[in-house]
Design an enzyme around this catalytic site. Structure first.
Site, mmCIF file in Angstrom:
data_model
loop_
_atom_site.group_PDB
_atom_site.id
_atom_site.type_symbol
_atom_site.label_atom_id
_atom_site.label_comp_id
_atom_site.label_asym_id
_atom_site.label_seq_id
_atom_site.Cartn_x
_atom_site.Cartn_y
_atom_site.Cartn_z
ATOM 1 N N ASP A 1 0.859 -1.190 0.000
ATOM 2 C CA ASP A 1 0.000 0.000 0.000
ATOM 3 C C ASP A 1 0.901 1.247 0.000
ATOM 4 O OD1 ASP A 1 0.880 -0.498 2.614
ATOM 5 O OD2 ASP A 1 -0.877 0.415 3.539
ATOM 6 N N ASN B 1 -0.412 0.909 16.719
ATOM 7 C CA ASN B 1 -0.049 2.225 16.176
ATOM 8 C C ASN B 1 -1.272 2.931 15.574
ATOM 9 O OD1 ASN B 1 -0.210 0.612 13.874
ATOM 10 N ND2 ASN B 1 1.897 0.966 13.207
ATOM 11 N N ASP C 1 7.301 3.282 4.059
ATOM 12 C CA ASP C 1 8.117 2.098 4.369
ATOM 13 C C ASP C 1 7.929 1.000 3.326
ATOM 14 O OD1 ASP C 1 5.538 1.862 5.558
ATOM 15 O OD2 ASP C 1 6.238 0.240 6.847
ATOM 16 N N GLU D 1 -2.588 -2.641 15.158
ATOM 17 C CA GLU D 1 -1.553 -2.299 14.156
ATOM 18 C C GLU D 1 -2.262 -1.983 12.840
ATOM 19 O OE1 GLU D 1 0.669 -2.645 10.743
ATOM 20 O OE2 GLU D 1 -0.714 -4.260 11.321
ATOM 21 N N ASN E 1 -2.066 -2.425 9.538
ATOM 22 C CA ASN E 1 -2.454 -3.334 8.455
ATOM 23 C C ASN E 1 -3.593 -4.276 8.862
ATOM 24 O OD1 ASN E 1 -0.614 -2.223 6.710
ATOM 25 N ND2 ASN E 1 0.983 -3.752 7.118
ATOM 26 N N HIS F 1 9.198 -1.119 9.261
ATOM 27 C CA HIS F 1 8.199 -2.184 9.308
ATOM 28 C C HIS F 1 8.275 -3.089 8.062
ATOM 29 C CE1 HIS F 1 6.280 -0.040 12.611
ATOM 30 N NE2 HIS F 1 6.118 1.028 11.857
ATOM 31 N N ASP F 2 7.965 -2.516 6.909
ATOM 32 C CA ASP F 2 7.817 -3.336 5.699
ATOM 33 C C ASP F 2 9.148 -3.947 5.229
ATOM 34 O OD1 ASP F 2 5.173 -2.736 5.894
ATOM 35 O OD2 ASP F 2 5.129 -1.334 4.215
HETATM 36 O O1 RIB Z 1 1.931 -0.652 10.888
HETATM 37 C C1 RIB Z 1 2.860 -0.460 9.868
HETATM 38 C C2 RIB Z 1 2.298 -0.850 8.533
HETATM 39 O O2 RIB Z 1 1.174 -0.023 8.209
HETATM 40 C C3 RIB Z 1 3.235 -0.679 7.380
HETATM 41 O O3 RIB Z 1 2.970 -1.669 6.427
HETATM 42 C C4 RIB Z 1 2.878 0.669 6.845
HETATM 43 O O4 RIB Z 1 3.286 0.852 5.521
HETATM 44 C C5 RIB Z 1 1.397 0.667 7.001
HETATM 45 O O5 RIB Z 1 0.820 -0.016 5.919
HETATM 46 CA CA CA Z 2 2.705 -0.915 4.081
#
Ligand code: RIB
Ligand code: CA
Length: 313
Positions: free
Chosen positions: A9, A157, A13, A163, A165, A238-239
């Site tokens: 997406d 987050n 990151d 989280e 995603n 993260h990614d």
């Molecule tokens: O929580 C971090 C994730 O959420 C990462 O994949 C960031 O790009 C968002 O998609």
């Molecule tokens: Ca992402």
């Protein structure tokens, strides 16, 4: 590793992960794009733009789901910038996306290369869940599945417990957990261990490698955001961590746990719950429906080395 479908997406990151893929020679078969950080049309454009900028202009991009399964679309421009790439003035690529119906493309690619492909999903899981609904044999058709998502035993987050995603499409995440495959969720409990040091950031800034230079441009907005989280001008990765662990699983150890997603409409909606109570034995078969693997220990030094070397910093 013979081929990777990166479901993303893009996203700052996500862009860093693509830059890593370019430098590390990750064999990207395709990128499929989902709503999440930004609307899917913009995420698709950003994916093409970043691929082209790092020399991966042969990788096809397929646009996917434009909204979650059972809730309104929510995006995260406050984290990734209005353009999703940190509002750094990155010129959009003119290359057209290769198609839409990303979930169909995932199924077609898996059928064409049975047992060979890895799926690395670093956005909300709508495309992957749709692919599972279209082709229940998908778990037999892919080699490995690594997901950036969740915060098992850690704070969220996107919400106190969620989280991004998982929180952006909780029902899709549950479909993925229920599938009979060995799926690794690389969650915030692992990714928040990866802040870059000032010396590492300086290496990215000083590098003349085009990959590092792109990273440095998009990172500025991310550093602004994460300064408020980390208390210093740094950020976590993260990614990139999910993609690096797909390439080199041995940089971490894993724990097999029973898991589910909180699907209620209250404040904990979108929380990935993993059973960490420590009853033994842990579930033995990671392929069992409702069982996932999460990261236990992580070689952060080696991860940083791999990432920085790949982007030329
Ligand atoms: O929580 C971090 C994730 O959420 C990462 O994949 C960031 O790009 C968002 O998609
Ligand atoms: Ca992402």
């Amino acid at each position: 590793m013979s081929g990777v479908i990166l479901d993303c997406d893009t996203g700052i990151d996500d862009a860093l992960a693509i830059a890593y893929a370019a430098g590390a020679g990750v064999p990207l078969t395709a990128c499929t794009v989902v709503h999440g950080n930004v609307p899917v049309d913009l995420g698709s454009r950003n994916t093409v733009t970043v691929l082209d900028a790092v020399g991966l202009d042969g990788v096809p991009v397929y646009r996917g789901a434009s909204r979650p399964m059972a809730q309104e679309l929510m995006t995260a421009e406050h984290v990734h910038g209005q353009d999703g790439l940190g509002d750094a003035g990155i010129e959009p690529s003119a290359r057209a996306v290769a198609g839409d119906l990303a979930a169909v493309r995932i199924v077609e690619l898996a059928r064409a290369h049975p047992g060979e492909l890895s799926i690395v999903a670093v956005g909300p899981l709508t495309n992957i869940a749709l692919a599972l609904l279209l082709e229940p044999r998908l778990p037999e058709l892919v080699d490995q599945v690594v997901i950036m998502g969740g915060a098992v035993g850690a704070v969220g987050n996107a919400s106190e417990t969620g989280e991004a995603n998982i929180w952006h499409d909780p029902e899709a995440a549950q479909v993925v957990i229920d599938a009979p495959w060995d799926v690794v969720f690389v969650g915030l409990e692992a990714t928040m261990r990866t802040p870059l040091t000032q010396e590492q950031l300086a290496r990215i800034e000083r590098s003349e490698d085009p990959r590092a230079q792109l990273c440095w441009r998009v990172l500025q907005h991310y550093l602004d955001v994460y300064e408020n989280v980390l208390g210093e001008r740094s950020c976590v990765l993260h990614d990139p961590l999910a993609l690096v662990l797909a390439v080199e699983p041995g940089l971490a150890t894993y724990r097999t746990v029973r898991a589910f997603v909180e699907l209620g409409r209250g404040g904990t909606r979108g929380m990935l719950v993993g059973d960490l109570r420590g009853f033994r034995p842990d579930p033995e078969d990671p392929r069992a429906p409702g069982v996932i693997r999460i990261v236990d220990t992580l070689d952060t030094v080696a991860f940083h080395d791999r990432f920085l070397a790949a982007i030329g910093a």
